[in-house]
Scaffold this active site. Structure first.
Site, short mmCIF file in Angstrom:
data_model
loop_
_atom_site.label_atom_id
_atom_site.label_comp_id
_atom_site.label_asym_id
_atom_site.label_seq_id
_atom_site.Cartn_x
_atom_site.Cartn_y
_atom_site.Cartn_z
N GLU A 267 0.96 -0.88 -0.13
CA GLU A 267 0.00 0.09 -0.25
C GLU A 267 1.11 1.21 0.04
OE1 GLU A 267 -2.86 0.38 -0.41
OE2 GLU A 267 -3.88 -2.06 0.48
N CYS A 301 -2.26 8.93 2.42
CA CYS A 301 -1.94 8.41 0.66
C CYS A 301 -2.61 9.54 0.29
CB CYS A 301 -2.04 7.15 1.31
SG CYS A 301 -3.39 6.55 1.92
P1 NAD Z 1 7.69 5.82 4.35
O1 NAD Z 1 7.85 4.61 3.43
O2 NAD Z 1 9.25 6.42 5.02
O3 NAD Z 1 7.75 4.30 6.14
C1 NAD Z 1 7.32 3.02 5.84
C2 NAD Z 1 7.52 1.95 6.67
O4 NAD Z 1 8.30 1.57 6.48
C3 NAD Z 1 7.51 2.51 8.00
O5 NAD Z 1 7.67 1.87 8.95
C4 NAD Z 1 9.30 2.02 7.89
O6 NAD Z 1 10.00 2.41 8.87
C5 NAD Z 1 9.37 0.66 6.96
N1 NAD Z 1 10.70 0.85 5.80
C6 NAD Z 1 10.84 1.90 5.23
N2 NAD Z 1 12.17 1.74 4.40
C7 NAD Z 1 12.13 -0.21 4.68
C8 NAD Z 1 12.83 -1.10 4.66
N3 NAD Z 1 13.73 -0.88 3.32
N4 NAD Z 1 12.51 -2.54 4.44
C9 NAD Z 1 11.63 -2.49 6.14
N5 NAD Z 1 10.66 -1.41 6.24
C10 NAD Z 1 11.25 -0.77 5.56
O7 NAD Z 1 6.40 5.78 4.84
P2 NAD Z 1 6.10 7.42 5.81
O8 NAD Z 1 6.17 8.93 5.41
O9 NAD Z 1 6.23 6.74 6.90
O10 NAD Z 1 4.88 7.48 5.17
C11 NAD Z 1 4.14 7.94 4.26
C12 NAD Z 1 4.42 7.65 2.93
O11 NAD Z 1 3.35 6.65 2.92
C13 NAD Z 1 3.23 8.19 2.12
O12 NAD Z 1 4.20 7.92 0.50
C14 NAD Z 1 2.01 7.39 1.93
O13 NAD Z 1 1.46 7.99 1.01
C15 NAD Z 1 1.75 6.00 2.49
N6 NAD Z 1 0.87 5.89 2.56
C16 NAD Z 1 0.10 4.85 2.05
C17 NAD Z 1 -0.97 4.01 2.34
C18 NAD Z 1 -1.59 3.50 1.48
O14 NAD Z 1 -2.94 2.61 2.12
N7 NAD Z 1 -1.40 3.24 0.20
C19 NAD Z 1 -1.40 4.70 3.91
C20 NAD Z 1 -0.58 5.09 4.50
C21 NAD Z 1 0.45 5.90 3.89
#
Ligand code: NAD
Length: 515
Positions: A267, A301
């Site tokens: 997601e 998102c």
């Molecule tokens: P982010 O990508 O920085 O982090 C999200 C999660 O992934 C965190 O828990 C982080 O620690 C983990 N993570 C990051 N890199 C990783 C890796 N290489 N391996 C394993 N885990 C890893 O996102 P954010 O800043 O927390 O949230 C914002 C983003 O999330 C926006 O792009 C938003 O659109 C998206 N989002 C999407 C949805 C959806 O349902 N499509 C819902 C909520 C947020």
């Protein structure tokens, strides 16, 4: 001060402690790893240290969840598993305010949105409890006499849930409540920005488990950043990695899980748009757009990032949206204040991204119609309160095609509906979309296969604020996953096709003769 004075950080520390205690999370995890910190975007200050996990302690959590799966949970009848989620729903009702406090303190969400997020958890509990008696498999007519052909659904194993900061509790519950009734156990790696909120959720689930006699290891929480999340990604015993976050994160995670033939459900980021046709009810357009674009300080998102307006009404729409944004300016501030509509950005990175995007938009010929400034207050230099911005763009330049996780609404204009759909679909992401129109034919064209290419396609409402009953997710760079309602439970189970011969003969399929 933006919209009145900000609270003292010590008050927020006390409030967070009280909420954690009430949720049963009084004991922060044993100090096993690198020290982390819990911070609040409200004042930009640290609240208290949190012990992050190490890769070794995350491995241990996977082992414990894997043992709980094989030793009890997968064989527990699904309606019985539903009792755990039912109890969680009761505790969430009781502790709605506590969990909402933690969401506001760590993610900066305004009060009504934080409460709404906990309500979404309660709703998904209800949904999952019903589901626990509806994990239906099909029976098909067999082509062979004396045979029965059917499908059965079985749990997968350990589900690794990785979540983003901006929906720190709802997205966890979408995954966890459904996974638990499906018979999976869960290891959760929340955003490193929302550790306390995760401990509050885990505390409530552990109380629910104790109350109904479920094994505590059906759920483990591991705290930390990408390194800790990486354990769930690489660990072969994690059958499904459900990862919510940026597209960059998904690009890093997907190939690793695929290389070990694991399953993943992604997601990821959105770049959502609404098309406004000449027949649209502009009252709906203004209300729907302002909530979708500026709500949650543009950090959903599903946030509306592009408004694609017919050239006959674009000036009028801009005027009315700018007018509404002008009033919004005075309601940026402390998210605990009842009158606040826009809380802080989660941190400096979001603010830098917003500044950079506005500069690039101007360089591409964009005109900032309203907002964009930072409300810098001496008392809170590390907090990032911004005025939501509206930018009129001459074209869908590169910056418009990116997801900037901040409240910027780009306005573009179009002449024909074909052109509008082309602009709409002309971005890498495919999460949420909307059309505002009173013309049924236009609405149907947008909903058709040749219309919006998104996972969510709305008519006369904005792009954000989905209900849990529908499957949630998007296409293209958004990752293709579906969570929450409808039949998305199938992603958390494996399917077996069974043929049962009760006839005493052994006819082969397709009329094949052998021996
Ligand atoms: P982010 O990508 O920085 O982090 C999200 C999660 O992934 C965190 O828990 C982080 O620690 C983990 N993570 C990051 N890199 C990783 C890796 N290489 N391996 C394993 N885990 C890893 O996102 P954010 O800043 O927390 O949230 C914002 C983003 O999330 C926006 O792009 C938003 O659109 C998206 N989002 C999407 C949805 C959806 O349902 N499509 C819902 C909520 C947020």
């Amino acid at each position: 001060m933006p919209n009145g004075a900000l609270p003292d950080t010590r008050v927020l520390v006390d409030r967070a402690r009280t909420a954690l205690e009430r949720c049963g999370a009084t004991h922060l995890p044993e100090p096993v790893g690198a020290p982390g910190r819990a911070r609040t975007p409200i004042t930009g200050q640290d609240l208290f240290p949190v012990e992050f996990d190490t890769p070794a302690s995350a491995e241990e959590a996977v082992s414990a969840a894997s043992h709980a799966f094989t030793s009890t949970w997968r064989d527990t009848p699904a309606p019985e598993r539903g009792r755990l989620v039912h109890r969680l729903g009761e505790l969430l009702r009781e502790h709605k305010e506590d969990l909402a406090d933690l969401v506001t303190i760590e993610a900066g969400k305004i009060r009504s949105e934080a409460l709404g997020e906990v309500q979404e958890m309660i709703d998904i509990c209800d949904f999952a409890v019903g589901l626990s008696r509806q994990l239906y498999g099909r029976t098909m007519p067999s082509e062979r006499p004396g045979h029965r052909l059917m499908e059965t659904w079985h749990p997968l194993g350990v589900v690794g849930v990785i979540t983003a900061f901006n929906f720190p509790v709802a997205v966890w519950s979408w995954n966890t409540c459904v996974a638990l009734v499906c018979g999976d156990t869960v290891v959760w790696k929340p955003s490193e920005l929302t550790s306390l909120t995760a401990l509050g959720c885990h505390g409530l689930l552990m109380r629910a488990a104790a109350d109904v006699g479920a094994p505590a290891d059906v759920h483990r929480v591991v705290l930390g950043g990408a390194e800790v999340g990486g354990v769930l990604v690489d660990e072969a015993r994690v059958a499904l990695v459900s990862a919510t976050g940026s597209t960059a994160m998904g690009r890093a995670v997907a190939p690793k899980v695929a290389a070990r033939m694991g399953r993943y459900l992604l997601e990821l980021g959105g770049n959502n748009a609404a098309v406004v046709t000449p027949s649209a009810d502009l009252n709906l357009v203004v209300r729907g757009s302002v909530f979708a674009a500026a709500g949650t300080a543009g950090q959903r998102c599903t946030t509306l990032r592009r408004l694609i307006v017919h050239e006959d009404v674009v000036d009028q729409v801009c005027e009315r949206v700018v007018d509404a944004y002008g009033r919004l300016k005075e309601r940026v501030g402390d998210p605990f204040e009842g009158s606040t509509l826009v809380g802080p950005l989660v941190g400096e990175r979001g603010h830098e991204a917003m500044r950079g995007a506005l500069e690039r938009a101007r360089a591409d010929g964009g005109q900032v119609l309203v907002g964009g400034g930072r409300r810098l207050e001496k008392e809170a230099e590390e907090a990032f309160y911004v005025e939501p911005a509206v930018v009129r763009m001459p074209s869908q330049s590169e910056v418009v095609q990116e997801e900037t996780f901040a409240p910027i609404l780009y306005v573009l204009s179009y002449r024909t509906l074909e052109e509008a759909v082309e602009l709409h679909n002309g971005v890498p992401q495919g999460l949420s979309s909307a059309i505002f129109t009173q013309d049924q034919a236009e609405a149907e064209r947008f909903l058709s296969a040749a219309g919006s290419d998104c996972g969510i396609v709305n008519v006369n409402i904005g792009t954000s604020g989905a209900e849990i009953g529908g499957a949630f997710g998007g296409e293209k760079d958004t990752g293709g996953g579906r969570e929450s309602g409808s039949d998305s439970w199938k992603a958390y189970m494996r399917r077996a096709t069974n043929t049962v011969n009760y006839g005493g003969e052994l006819p082969l399929a397709q009329g094949v003769e052998f021996l």
